[in-house]
Scaffold this motif. Structure first.
Motif: not given
Length: 75
Positions: A19-25
């Protein structure tokens, strides 16, 4: 650091990654005490939107409150 991670609470469900919109995880390479690969946050990509905090069923994420904000909220 925009978002802090309580790695010992992570159960590797992947909801935050999905669900991270920035693919930061992403998953880390280490294991926590429970035998799971906890997540890690890329601070440069993170925008502190709170999606991970909202979606996580295990309370892994928290967004620290700055000292300036604490002082404003107490006023």
């Amino acid at each position: 650091m925009k978002v802090n991670v309580k790695q010992e609470r992570c159960k590797e469900c992947g909801l935050c990654i999905y669900h991270c919109p920035r693919q930061a995880i992403s998953k880390s390479g280490m294991l926590n005490a429970n035998g799971y690969h906890p997540v890690q946050v890329n601070d440069e990509a993170c925008i502190a939107c709170g999606m991970c905090y909202t979606i996580c069923p295990d309370g892994v994420f928290y967004i620290p409150v700055s000292q300036d904000r604490k002082e404003r909220d107490l006023s």
